[in-house]
Design a protein around this motif. Sequence first.
Motif, PDB file in Angstrom:
ATOM      1  N   GLY A 284       0.816  -1.199   0.000  1.00  0.00           N
ATOM      2  CA  GLY A 284       0.000   0.000   0.000  1.00  0.00           C
ATOM      3  C   GLY A 284       0.850   1.248   0.000  1.00  0.00           C
ATOM      4  N   TRP A 285       0.186   2.396  -0.141  1.00  0.00           N
ATOM      5  CA  TRP A 285       0.861   3.693  -0.117  1.00  0.00           C
ATOM      6  C   TRP A 285       1.950   3.794  -1.183  1.00  0.00           C
ATOM      7  CZ3 TRP A 285      -1.719   6.996   2.888  1.00  0.00           C
ATOM      8  CH2 TRP A 285      -2.396   6.508   4.010  1.00  0.00           C
ATOM      9  N   GLY A 286       1.765   3.114  -2.294  1.00  0.00           N
ATOM     10  CA  GLY A 286       2.763   3.180  -3.354  1.00  0.00           C
ATOM     11  C   GLY A 286       4.096   2.588  -2.951  1.00  0.00           C
ATOM     12  N   GLY A 287       4.071   1.662  -1.971  1.00  0.00           N
ATOM     13  CA  GLY A 287       5.310   1.048  -1.514  1.00  0.00           C
ATOM     14  C   GLY A 287       6.085   1.892  -0.536  1.00  0.00           C
ATOM     15  N   SER A 288       5.524   3.036  -0.145  1.00  0.00           N
ATOM     16  CA  SER A 288       6.217   3.936   0.785  1.00  0.00           C
ATOM     17  C   SER A 288       5.252   4.372   1.880  1.00  0.00           C
ATOM     18  CB  SER A 288       6.755   5.161   0.035  1.00  0.00           C
ATOM     19  OG  SER A 288       7.402   6.059   0.920  1.00  0.00           O
ATOM     20  N   PRO A 289       5.051   3.532   2.905  1.00  0.00           N
ATOM     21  CA  PRO A 289       4.103   3.860   3.973  1.00  0.00           C
ATOM     22  C   PRO A 289       4.482   5.155   4.678  1.00  0.00           C
ATOM     23  CG  PRO A 289       4.825   1.574   4.119  1.00  0.00           C
ATOM     24  CD  PRO A 289       5.714   2.235   3.118  1.00  0.00           C
ATOM     25  N   PRO A 290       3.502   5.932   5.105  1.00  0.00           N
ATOM     26  CA  PRO A 290       3.803   7.191   5.797  1.00  0.00           C
ATOM     27  C   PRO A 290       4.466   6.935   7.140  1.00  0.00           C
ATOM     28  CG  PRO A 290       1.461   6.689   5.922  1.00  0.00           C
ATOM     29  CD  PRO A 290       2.050   5.691   4.981  1.00  0.00           C
TER      30      PRO A 290
ATOM     31  N   GLY B 106      -3.796   2.124  -2.671  1.00  0.00           N
ATOM     32  CA  GLY B 106      -3.470   0.739  -2.368  1.00  0.00           C
ATOM     33  C   GLY B 106      -3.676   0.388  -0.911  1.00  0.00           C
ATOM     34  N   VAL B 107      -4.634   1.080  -0.258  1.00  0.00           N
ATOM     35  CA  VAL B 107      -4.934   0.800   1.145  1.00  0.00           C
ATOM     36  C   VAL B 107      -6.422   0.498   1.266  1.00  0.00           C
ATOM     37  CG1 VAL B 107      -3.070   2.298   1.952  1.00  0.00           C
ATOM     38  CG2 VAL B 107      -5.379   3.243   1.701  1.00  0.00           C
ATOM     39  N   THR B 108      -6.848   0.098   2.448  1.00  0.00           N
ATOM     40  CA  THR B 108      -8.260  -0.191   2.656  1.00  0.00           C
ATOM     41  C   THR B 108      -9.036   1.103   2.885  1.00  0.00           C
ATOM     42  OG1 THR B 108      -8.077  -0.398   5.058  1.00  0.00           O
ATOM     43  CG2 THR B 108      -7.641  -2.381   3.740  1.00  0.00           C
ATOM     44  N   ARG B 109     -10.342   1.004   2.673  1.00  0.00           N
ATOM     45  CA  ARG B 109     -11.216   2.154   2.931  1.00  0.00           C
ATOM     46  C   ARG B 109     -11.146   2.549   4.403  1.00  0.00           C
ATOM     47  NH1 ARG B 109     -17.061   2.966   3.520  1.00  0.00           N
ATOM     48  NH2 ARG B 109     -17.736   4.762   2.266  1.00  0.00           N
ATOM     49  N   GLN B 110     -11.019   1.553   5.279  1.00  0.00           N
ATOM     50  CA  GLN B 110     -10.945   1.834   6.710  1.00  0.00           C
ATOM     51  C   GLN B 110      -9.695   2.648   7.053  1.00  0.00           C
ATOM     52  OE1 GLN B 110     -11.795  -1.113   5.389  1.00  0.00           O
ATOM     53  NE2 GLN B 110     -13.973  -0.984   5.968  1.00  0.00           N
ATOM     54  N   THR B 111      -8.615   2.420   6.296  1.00  0.00           N
ATOM     55  CA  THR B 111      -7.393   3.193   6.540  1.00  0.00           C
ATOM     56  C   THR B 111      -7.626   4.670   6.252  1.00  0.00           C
ATOM     57  OG1 THR B 111      -5.969   1.305   6.034  1.00  0.00           O
ATOM     58  CG2 THR B 111      -4.985   3.492   5.874  1.00  0.00           C
TER      59      THR B 111
ATOM     60  N   SER C 255       4.246   9.076   9.618  1.00  0.00           N
ATOM     61  CA  SER C 255       3.483   9.752  10.665  1.00  0.00           C
ATOM     62  C   SER C 255       2.057   9.969  10.179  1.00  0.00           C
ATOM     63  CB  SER C 255       4.123  11.100  11.008  1.00  0.00           C
ATOM     64  OG  SER C 255       4.043  11.978   9.891  1.00  0.00           O
ATOM     65  N   ASP C 256       1.181  10.323  11.114  1.00  0.00           N
ATOM     66  CA  ASP C 256      -0.197  10.641  10.734  1.00  0.00           C
ATOM     67  C   ASP C 256      -0.244  11.849   9.801  1.00  0.00           C
ATOM     68  OD1 ASP C 256      -1.150   8.540  12.210  1.00  0.00           O
ATOM     69  OD2 ASP C 256      -1.863   9.756  13.889  1.00  0.00           O
ATOM     70  N   ALA C 257       0.625  12.830  10.050  1.00  0.00           N
ATOM     71  CA  ALA C 257       0.640  14.021   9.199  1.00  0.00           C
ATOM     72  C   ALA C 257       1.005  13.656   7.765  1.00  0.00           C
ATOM     73  CB  ALA C 257       1.628  15.046   9.753  1.00  0.00           C
ATOM     74  N   GLU C 258       1.969  12.757   7.607  1.00  0.00           N
ATOM     75  CA  GLU C 258       2.349  12.336   6.257  1.00  0.00           C
ATOM     76  C   GLU C 258       1.233  11.533   5.602  1.00  0.00           C
ATOM     77  OE1 GLU C 258       5.888   9.941   3.843  1.00  0.00           O
ATOM     78  OE2 GLU C 258       5.963  10.109   6.039  1.00  0.00           O
ATOM     79  N   ALA C 259       0.534  10.711   6.391  1.00  0.00           N
ATOM     80  CA  ALA C 259      -0.590   9.945   5.847  1.00  0.00           C
ATOM     81  C   ALA C 259      -1.674  10.887   5.337  1.00  0.00           C
ATOM     82  CB  ALA C 259      -1.150   9.010   6.912  1.00  0.00           C
ATOM     83  N   ARG C 260      -1.987  11.912   6.125  1.00  0.00           N
ATOM     84  CA  ARG C 260      -2.989  12.884   5.692  1.00  0.00           C
ATOM     85  C   ARG C 260      -2.551  13.585   4.408  1.00  0.00           C
ATOM     86  NH1 ARG C 260      -6.961  14.580   9.202  1.00  0.00           N
ATOM     87  NH2 ARG C 260      -6.999  13.546  11.235  1.00  0.00           N
ATOM     88  N   ARG C 261      -1.279  13.935   4.344  1.00  0.00           N
ATOM     89  CA  ARG C 261      -0.774  14.602   3.139  1.00  0.00           C
ATOM     90  C   ARG C 261      -0.921  13.702   1.919  1.00  0.00           C
ATOM     91  NH1 ARG C 261       3.679  14.140   0.450  1.00  0.00           N
ATOM     92  NH2 ARG C 261       4.751  12.954   2.081  1.00  0.00           N
ATOM     93  N   LYS C 262      -0.584  12.429   2.060  1.00  0.00           N
ATOM     94  CA  LYS C 262      -0.697  11.498   0.938  1.00  0.00           C
ATOM     95  C   LYS C 262      -2.154  11.335   0.500  1.00  0.00           C
ATOM     96  CE  LYS C 262       3.419   8.615   1.804  1.00  0.00           C
ATOM     97  NZ  LYS C 262       3.922   8.478   0.421  1.00  0.00           N
ATOM     98  N   ILE C 263      -3.065  11.292   1.464  1.00  0.00           N
ATOM     99  CA  ILE C 263      -4.483  11.138   1.133  1.00  0.00           C
ATOM    100  C   ILE C 263      -4.996  12.377   0.400  1.00  0.00           C
ATOM    101  CG2 ILE C 263      -6.802  10.922   2.103  1.00  0.00           C
ATOM    102  CD1 ILE C 263      -5.497   9.225   4.365  1.00  0.00           C
ATOM    103  N   VAL C 264      -4.605  13.556   0.874  1.00  0.00           N
ATOM    104  CA  VAL C 264      -5.029  14.790   0.205  1.00  0.00           C
ATOM    105  C   VAL C 264      -4.456  14.851  -1.207  1.00  0.00           C
ATOM    106  CG1 VAL C 264      -4.811  17.308   0.223  1.00  0.00           C
ATOM    107  CG2 VAL C 264      -5.417  16.095   2.319  1.00  0.00           C
ATOM    108  N   GLU C 265      -3.199  14.471  -1.365  1.00  0.00           N
ATOM    109  CA  GLU C 265      -2.593  14.477  -2.700  1.00  0.00           C
ATOM    110  C   GLU C 265      -3.313  13.517  -3.638  1.00  0.00           C
ATOM    111  OE1 GLU C 265       1.467  13.560  -1.892  1.00  0.00           O
ATOM    112  OE2 GLU C 265       2.004  15.629  -1.365  1.00  0.00           O
TER     113      GLU C 265
END
Length: 205
Positions: free
Chosen positions: A5-11, A47-52, A13-23
């Motif tokens: 998931g995450w294009g092979g590069s998991p975030p 490449g992640v679940t809806r719950q993520t 931190s939570d801040a990075e996860a939010r940034r990836k989702i917004v992008e």
Amino acid sequence: MTRRGWGGSPPASDAEARRKIVEATIRRLDRVGPARTHLTDIATDLGVTRQTVYRYYQGTDELFAAVTEQEVDTMLAQATVMITTFHDPTELVIELMAYVIEELPKAPHLTPLLVTGRSERFQRGAVAPEVLARGVAMLRDRSPIDWAAWGYDDHTLLELMEVINRVIQTMIVAPPQPEREGAELRAFLRRWFGPAVAPRRDDGA
């Protein structure tokens, strides 16, 4: 999280996860527009679940508000250079408001939300606490104005930024007909908004 998931590069931190989702949301908005942008599709793109995705955003309302925050932040960053030339708070605020009113509707990811009747996302994002705080930091730290000498502390600067953003919201979501621009827009803002900015100055009386 797996590396698939995450294009092979998991975030990291939570801040990075939010940034990836917004992008990912912005990329989908570019491709298919807001009507066909859903959390399930964004999760698939990442490449992640809806719950993520739900862990960070409870729905497209929150996601679109986050996109708006990013657009507003981008506009504020562009305005940072402009405000360094002003030494009068009234003129700075009027020019800042006019600039954003004229330029923000041109933002590529904001326009689809406005024209499809989703302006409430813009309204929430534009007055998000984080956006207001960054606006205050811009006024306080990037302009040459001594705001304290004009009677402003951090609290009243925050109130000023909130009012600025709410006026901008109204002018963008429900623009006058015919629309004002250029000198006419600035004269309108100076006439009705300018007096609220300047009188706080302490002249030592």
